[in-house]
Motif scaffolding. Structure first.
Motif, PDB file in Angstrom:
ATOM      1  N   PRO A  91       2.865  11.383  -1.220  1.00 62.72           N
ATOM      2  CA  PRO A  91       2.031  11.691  -2.516  1.00 62.72           C
ATOM      3  C   PRO A  91       1.285  13.067  -2.332  1.00 62.72           C
ATOM      4  O   PRO A  91       1.285  13.791  -3.547  1.00 62.72           O
ATOM      5  N   THR A 125      -3.164  -0.071   2.716  1.00 61.51           N
ATOM      6  CA  THR A 125      -2.372  -0.043   3.923  1.00 61.51           C
ATOM      7  C   THR A 125      -3.125  -0.376   5.238  1.00 61.51           C
ATOM      8  O   THR A 125      -2.583  -0.772   6.223  1.00 61.51           O
ATOM      9  N   ALA A 144      -4.679   2.582  -2.714  1.00 60.78           N
ATOM     10  CA  ALA A 144      -3.425   2.254  -1.629  1.00 60.78           C
ATOM     11  C   ALA A 144      -3.577   2.293  -0.298  1.00 60.78           C
ATOM     12  O   ALA A 144      -3.183   1.664   0.689  1.00 60.78           O
ATOM     13  N   TRP A 145      -4.248   3.573  -0.015  1.00 62.35           N
ATOM     14  CA  TRP A 145      -4.344   3.752   1.326  1.00 62.35           C
ATOM     15  C   TRP A 145      -5.343   2.873   2.213  1.00 62.35           C
ATOM     16  O   TRP A 145      -5.103   2.533   3.340  1.00 62.35           O
ATOM     17  N   GLY A 177       0.824  -1.233  -0.015  1.00 59.36           N
ATOM     18  CA  GLY A 177       0.144   0.118  -0.094  1.00 59.36           C
ATOM     19  C   GLY A 177       0.693   1.294  -0.027  1.00 59.36           C
ATOM     20  O   GLY A 177       0.593   2.098  -0.732  1.00 59.36           O
ATOM     21  N   LEU A 178       1.617   1.135   0.765  1.00 63.63           N
ATOM     22  CA  LEU A 178       2.926   2.628   0.844  1.00 63.63           C
ATOM     23  C   LEU A 178       3.532   2.770  -0.503  1.00 63.63           C
ATOM     24  O   LEU A 178       3.587   3.836  -0.963  1.00 63.63           O
ATOM     25  N   ILE A 233      -7.135  13.818  -3.990  1.00 63.02           N
ATOM     26  CA  ILE A 233      -6.170  12.637  -3.998  1.00 63.02           C
ATOM     27  C   ILE A 233      -6.484  11.787  -5.116  1.00 63.02           C
ATOM     28  O   ILE A 233      -7.697  11.815  -5.508  1.00 63.02           O
ATOM     29  N   GLU A 247       1.040   3.906  -2.740  1.00 63.74           N
ATOM     30  CA  GLU A 247       0.835   5.503  -2.601  1.00 63.74           C
ATOM     31  C   GLU A 247       1.932   6.306  -3.300  1.00 63.74           C
ATOM     32  O   GLU A 247       1.667   7.499  -3.712  1.00 63.74           O
ATOM     33  N   ALA A 275      -4.120   6.416  -5.291  1.00 65.21           N
ATOM     34  CA  ALA A 275      -3.595   6.807  -3.765  1.00 65.21           C
ATOM     35  C   ALA A 275      -4.457   6.293  -2.653  1.00 65.21           C
ATOM     36  O   ALA A 275      -4.301   5.748  -1.539  1.00 65.21           O
ATOM     37  N   LEU A 276      -5.881   6.607  -2.985  1.00 62.44           N
ATOM     38  CA  LEU A 276      -6.858   6.335  -2.155  1.00 62.44           C
ATOM     39  C   LEU A 276      -7.116   4.667  -1.744  1.00 62.44           C
ATOM     40  O   LEU A 276      -7.260   4.312  -0.889  1.00 62.44           O
ATOM     41  N   ALA A 285       1.621   6.255  -7.120  1.00 61.31           N
ATOM     42  CA  ALA A 285       0.307   6.489  -7.702  1.00 61.31           C
ATOM     43  C   ALA A 285       0.230   7.401  -8.885  1.00 61.31           C
ATOM     44  O   ALA A 285       0.885   8.724  -8.611  1.00 61.31           O
ATOM     45  N   SER A 299       2.731   8.274   4.202  1.00 64.28           N
ATOM     46  CA  SER A 299       1.400   8.552   3.614  1.00 64.28           C
ATOM     47  C   SER A 299       1.316   9.979   3.120  1.00 64.28           C
ATOM     48  O   SER A 299       0.546  10.038   1.943  1.00 64.28           O
TER      49      SER A 299
END
Length: 354
Positions: free
Chosen positions: A354, A212, A208-209, A179-180, A201, A183, A205-206, A186, A351
């Protein structure tokens, strides 16, 4: 205490219902604003809904432990009946909260007294416009249906607690790393606006968060168990040995709620910007999320404390000093704080790149 738990679930359900209805009110007040804005606002309501359902599941899990199993068996309620009864309790409680949310929303719109409330603004209440019953009922039914289904699934799949080393730590660490990395790499594209003007965002990236956050939840039991092993290692005394063994024994029970708490705290730290003040709706949503997550963690800790009745009695039987027991509790809390806080801050810092 049991009534207080269910009242807390009712209040959380009412808060989630108000947020869902506010997104509906915004869509009614901005018919020319396009579907994207309404969908984004409704999508951000998903987080409060999820933590509300999680709280309802936690309370529903704790409730059957206090029911008289012999009495329920006498009236023909076996395991399946107990599961359905707990799910029905969750559904009824959340439905009551949804009804409260609808009453409050109608009161704010002025449908009850004829004068709309101007504290939030007409953009969220759509005062003077008819509220579609089908849309309102569909949104308000989301939390009760999800809470009942999740409670039934959780109780149906529940197994006796295992006290071996949790095997989810490698999966959790892998998901956090993936996930990181996602991010950080991304691509920028169609940006999703954040609440209260905190910027935007990318959808990648969302997502991926979210990966995470799931990884942090899965890694929670393994981190707690590892803390217990380290605490009880290297020629421990009585206090360290008791604290370490207790952490290993309770890893599965308290690990997931603590992982959820760390994921929520890291997201809040990553999203917080001192230059922008949160609006009233975002502040309400943040408070609702915080209360639900903290209440879920508190329920897990309370359940753990109740499960230690027999060990405490055994320690009292061998004349263990109360200072030893208090010291073990302090060591457990200190070790978890010393490990989980840096992990949360590190994930939040990574996080924000990005």
């Amino acid at each position: 205490m049991v009534l207080g738990r269910w009242l807390l679930v009712t209040a959380a359900s009412a808060g989630s219902g108000l947020l869902l209805l506010s997104s509906l009110g915004w869509a009614l007040a901005h018919p020319g604003g396009g579907a994207d804005g309404a969908v984004v606002r409704l999508g951000w309501c998903l987080i409060p809904v999820l933590v509300t359902v999680q709280l309802a599941v936690a309370v529903g899990r704790a409730q059957p432990a206090g029911w008289p199993r012999t009495g329920l068996s006498a009236v023909g309620l076996g395991r399946t009946g107990v599961v359905m009864l707990a799910a029905a309790c969750a559904a009824v409680t959340c439905t009551l909260g949804s009804a409260v949310a609808l009453a409050v929303f109608l009161q704010l719109r002025g449908d009850v007294v004829g004068v709309p409330w101007n504290g939030v603004g007409p953009g969220l209440l759509a005062a003077g416009r008819p509220l579609p019953p089908a849309g309102a009922i569909t949104l308000l039914a989301l939390v009760p249906v999800a809470a009942a289904a999740a409670t039934a699934f959780r109780l149906r799949e529940e197994r006796p607690p295992a006290h071996d080393a949790p095997g989810t730590l490698p999966w959790g660490v892998s998901l956090v790393a993936v996930g990181l990395a996602a991010e950080l790499t991304a691509p920028s594209g169609h940006e999703v606006p954040l609440p209260s003007g905190l910027g935007s965002i990318s959808p990648a990236a969302l997502a991926a968060w979210a990966v995470t956050a799931i990884g942090m939840v899965l890694a929670g039991p393994g981190i707690v168990h590892l803390c217990g092993r380290l605490t009880a290692s290297f020629r421990p005394g009585a206090v360290r040995l008791l604290a370490g063994r207790a952490l290993q024994y309770e890893a599965r029970r308290i690990g997931y709620p603590l992982g959820l708490l760390c994921a929520t705290a890291s997201a809040a730290l990553a999203a917080w910007d001192g230059a922008h003040a949160l609006g009233p709706v975002s502040s309400f949503a943040a408070a609702l999320i915080a209360v639900c997550v903290l209440a879920t963690s508190a329920l897990a800790l309370t359940e753990t404390r109740n499960a230690r009745t027999a060990p405490r009695a055994a320690l009292h039987a061998v004349a263990a000093s109360p200072a030893v027991l208090r010291g073990a509790v302090a060591v457990r809390a200190g070790v978890l704080f010393a490990v989980l806080v840096p992990v949360t801050v590190l994930v939040a810092a990574l996080s924000t790149y990005p």
